[in-house]
Design a protein around this motif. Structure first.
Motif, PDB file in Angstrom:
ATOM      1  N   SER A 218       9.680   2.871   4.863  1.00 54.57           N
ATOM      2  CA  SER A 218       8.415   3.441   4.378  1.00 54.57           C
ATOM      3  C   SER A 218       8.401   3.468   2.861  1.00 54.57           C
ATOM      4  O   SER A 218       7.383   3.162   2.237  1.00 54.57           O
ATOM      5  CB  SER A 218       8.225   4.855   4.901  1.00 54.57           C
ATOM      6  OG  SER A 218       8.155   4.849   6.293  1.00 54.57           O
TER       7      SER A 218
ATOM      8  N   ASP B 120       2.311   1.217   8.369  1.00 54.35           N
ATOM      9  CA  ASP B 120       3.500   2.062   8.492  1.00 54.35           C
ATOM     10  C   ASP B 120       3.553   2.650   9.898  1.00 54.35           C
ATOM     11  O   ASP B 120       2.887   3.634  10.186  1.00 54.35           O
ATOM     12  CB  ASP B 120       3.499   3.176   7.448  1.00 54.35           C
ATOM     13  CG  ASP B 120       4.868   3.834   7.343  1.00 54.35           C
ATOM     14  OD1 ASP B 120       5.727   3.549   8.201  1.00 54.35           O
ATOM     15  OD2 ASP B 120       5.075   4.630   6.414  1.00 54.35           O
ATOM     16  N   GLU B 121       4.318   2.032  10.767  1.00 48.64           N
ATOM     17  CA  GLU B 121       4.484   2.455  12.161  1.00 48.64           C
ATOM     18  C   GLU B 121       3.143   2.830  12.788  1.00 48.64           C
ATOM     19  O   GLU B 121       2.978   3.939  13.286  1.00 48.64           O
ATOM     20  CB  GLU B 121       5.443   3.644  12.244  1.00 48.64           C
ATOM     21  CG  GLU B 121       6.706   3.401  11.473  1.00 48.64           C
ATOM     22  CD  GLU B 121       7.893   4.155  12.030  1.00 48.64           C
ATOM     23  OE1 GLU B 121       7.815   4.610  13.178  1.00 48.64           O
ATOM     24  OE2 GLU B 121       8.909   4.247  11.322  1.00 48.64           O
TER      25      GLU B 121
END
Ligand code: ATP
Ligand code: MG
Lengths: 350, 280
Positions: free
Chosen positions: A44, A159-160
């Motif tokens: 991240s 991000d995920e």
């Protein structure tokens, strides 16, 4: 659309340990890059440095050939999709999609055209007047995607984005994201800790560990030639078997089992040996002898967990193969991976 | 679940009676004329002077100088209550925005400095505040009446806690969407704080409306009188053998009570709506 260049980028938050350590990645225009690694490895952080949400301690990020280190997120021409979607709760879906365009002074008619196009693409048309709280998780996910698409940015950063969805929806959204990215041809960086998601989405994978790059390569490259024991263990499920062995001039000893290699790496002494579970096949001839410990049924395959000289071995077998307490496994020589015993780095056995 | 019985209702009705009773008596008394009230005491039945009393209270020039009417006092009270509530909300939102989103090294220190002003309510600093206002020539102005009361540690505290609970990703998404600090505040934070604002507005409006000590010190011109002050004024002006206008005093009290009650009733529905459909 643009290429992204990450050169010698490092990040330290409080001056102590590096969250991202000297990372180099060159991303081609239109490429889908997946950053994968265990929790806390700095995925991240790296993505947020590209986005401009985190300052870059050292190194350079270039988007479309221009250094963007000092630029605001809004000036970088990127769009980001967050794990919790980060939709504006008080705005309708339409306004959520339109907000970024409004702020950029896009004419009203064009905003409407772009929002409607994105809504059609993502099948969001019936929901344009709803607030996010009146949407299901999958629909919210789509709105978050839509907010990225309408801007027609140089790059998508994810991000995920799927980790709040249930397993089934995750698989179908995964397909949609891949499809959409191919169709739009927008350079994308995607962060996940799910190796399966990483394998299925990526043009190229970047495996991170402790802020450092372990390996960059296509999914098949990374799968078939893991550059280190870390990658070998992380990519692939069930994980690759890693056992202690001893090399002496082309002969490998794993416990009492011996294998002869015509092209073993030029190393003598203890090595770590990696074998994928599906590369272990039972044989009636010679091979690695193991004692069956327990079995896990997966339907299409069956995992046989065995012990050999104190080492654990997992084999993925076809359910038709009869099991016995004592098994002998054969492995093709080219399916055996050798790693340096001390550093865990791959020893070439070209 | 507990099943409500007749005695439960009885207890609740008794509570309602205790609370509403005096207000009812005050209202009923205000509908009689002064002589009636003087002779027979408090009233619980409807009199026939409702229109006369309220008309007189709202329009009669009162006080020594005779330049203040009830209507004027109602207006002054509204200016004080609304100016007070709006000013407090604006100031404390901006302060909280600065504290939460512009993380300077000293923001915690600043926060605690603001917080300690809770220990210095108006009553403690009334002399210096008055001194400053006199020197600025703000005695007998609405500015002087409102501004010194605007700093609000409580409001700042509530908004700070609320802003802290807003997910960081919202700010990040807005930044990527090209919203600067001002846009983020106006487009995202203010709409999200709606229910918070409503709650604080209720509290602060009532608080401002009921101010007594500060207006008494800051204003001596009768045209600045608020309702809360006016009630007392009516009882003060009787001279000699004149019968005190109790009915008018009660009418003013009822009038003074009405707006805060209405504000609470109106905003309460927003308030509940905000609480039930969570917006974050
Ligand atoms: N704001 C911060 N301040 C200090 N340290 C931080 C901060 N954000 C992240 N870190 C540290 O940096 C390292 C990398 O964090 P990062 O969030 O990039 O991990 P990640 O790979 O995304 O993990 P996950 O899969 O759990 O999201 C971690 O050790 C984390 O503790
Ligand atoms: Mg993360």
């Amino acid at each position: 659309m643009a290429a992204i260049e990450i050169s010698s980028v490092s990040k330290s938050y409080t001056g102590d340990a590096l969250a991202v350590d000297n990372v180099d990645i060159e991303i081609e225009d239109g490429e889908f890059i997946v950053l994968v690694g265990p929790s806390g490895c700095g995925k991240s952080t790296l993505l947020r440095m590209v986005a401009g949400l985190e300052t870059i301690t050292e190194g350079e990020v270039k988007i479309g050939g221009k250094v963007v280190n000092k630029k605001d997120p809004a000036e970088r021409d990127i769009a980001m999709v967050f794990q919790n979607y980060a939709l504006y709760p008080h705005m309708t879906v339409y306004n959520n999609l339109a907000y970024g365009l409004k702020n950029r002074g896009t004419p009203k008619a064009e905003i409407a055209a772009r929002v409607n196009e994105a809504a059609r693409m993502l099948e969001l048309e019936p929901y344009l007047e709803r607030k996010p709280r009146a949407l299901s998780g999958g629909q919210r996910q789509r709105v978050a995607m839509g907010r990225a698409i309408v801007r027609k940015p140089a790059a998508f950063l994810f991000d995920e984005p799927l980790s709040n969805l249930d397993a089934k929806l995750r698989v179908s959204m995964r397909g949609e994201i891949k499809h959409l990215q191919k169709r739009l041809g927008t350079t994308s960086i995607y962060v996940t800790h799910d190796q399966l998601e990483a394998m299925t989405l990526a043009d190229r994978l970047v495996v991170l560990n402790g802020g450092k790059i372990e390996q960059i390569g296509t999914p098949l490259d990374v799968y078939h030639k893991p550059a280190s024991t870390f990658v070998a263990n992380f990519i692939g499920s069930p994980a690759m078997n890693l056992v202690e062995g001893k090399l002496t001039g082309g002969q490998l000893m794993i416990g009492d089992n011996s294998m002869q290699f015509s092209s073993a790496p030029p190393a003598d002494g203890p090595v770590t040996v990696g074998i994928r579970p599906e590369d272990l096949q039972p044989t009636t001839g010679t091979g690695i002898k193991a004692r069956l410990d327990y079995v896990e049924e997966l339907g299409a395959t069956r995992l046989a967990h065995c012990m050999t000289d104190g080492e654990r071995l997992t084999a993925a077998l076809s359910p038709e193969i009869p099991l016995a307490d004592e098994l002998t496994f054969a492995v093709l020589p080219e399916k055996v991976h050798f790693y340096d015993h001390a550093t865990g780095k791959r020893l070439s056995n070209a | 679940m507990h099943k409500t019985t007749f005695s439960d209702h009885l207890i609740l009705l008794f509570g309602v009676f205790i609370m509403v009773g005096p207000i009812f008596v005050a209202f009923m008394t205000s509908t009689h004329d002064a002589i009636d009230v003087h002779m027979k005491g408090l009233q619980v039945a409807w009199g026939d002077d409702f229109v006369d009393t309220y008309k007189e209270v709202l329009t009669k020039k009162g006080g020594f100088t005779g330049d203040v009417t009830g209507a004027r006092m109602v207006m002054n009270s509204f200016i004080l209550g609304i100016g007070f509530a709006v000013g407090k909300i604006v100031l404390s939102m901006l302060a909280a925005y600065g504290l939460v989103y512009f993380r300077s090294r000293f923001s915690t220190l600043f926060f605690w400095m603001i917080f300690t002003t809770l220990l210095l309510p108006l009553e403690v600093r009334i002399l210096p505040s008055y001194d400053v206002m006199t020197k600025l020539g703000l005695v007998n102005t609405y500015t002087g009446l409102i501004v010194p009361l605007l700093a609000s540690a409580t409001g700042t505290f509530f908004f700070r806690q609320f802003f802290k609970s807003v997910p960081d990703e919202l700010l990040e998404a807005a930044r990527i969407d090209g919203a600067g600090p001002f846009k983020f505040f106006i487009d995202i934070l203010v709409p999200l704080s709606k229910t918070m604002i409503a709650a604080i507005f209720i509290i602060m409006f009532v608080y401002g409306w009921n101010q007594y000590l500060w207006p008494m010190i800051m204003t001596n011109e009768e045209s600045f009188y608020t309702l809360v002050r006016g009630i007392k004024q009516i009882l003060l002006v009787w001279v000699g053998s004149q019968i005190p206008e109790y009915n008018q005093a009660f009418a003013l009290a009822v009038l003074a009570m009405l707006p805060p009650v209405l504000i609470v009733v109106i905003f309460q529905s927003w308030f509940i709506k905000g609480l039930t459909e969570s917006d974050k």
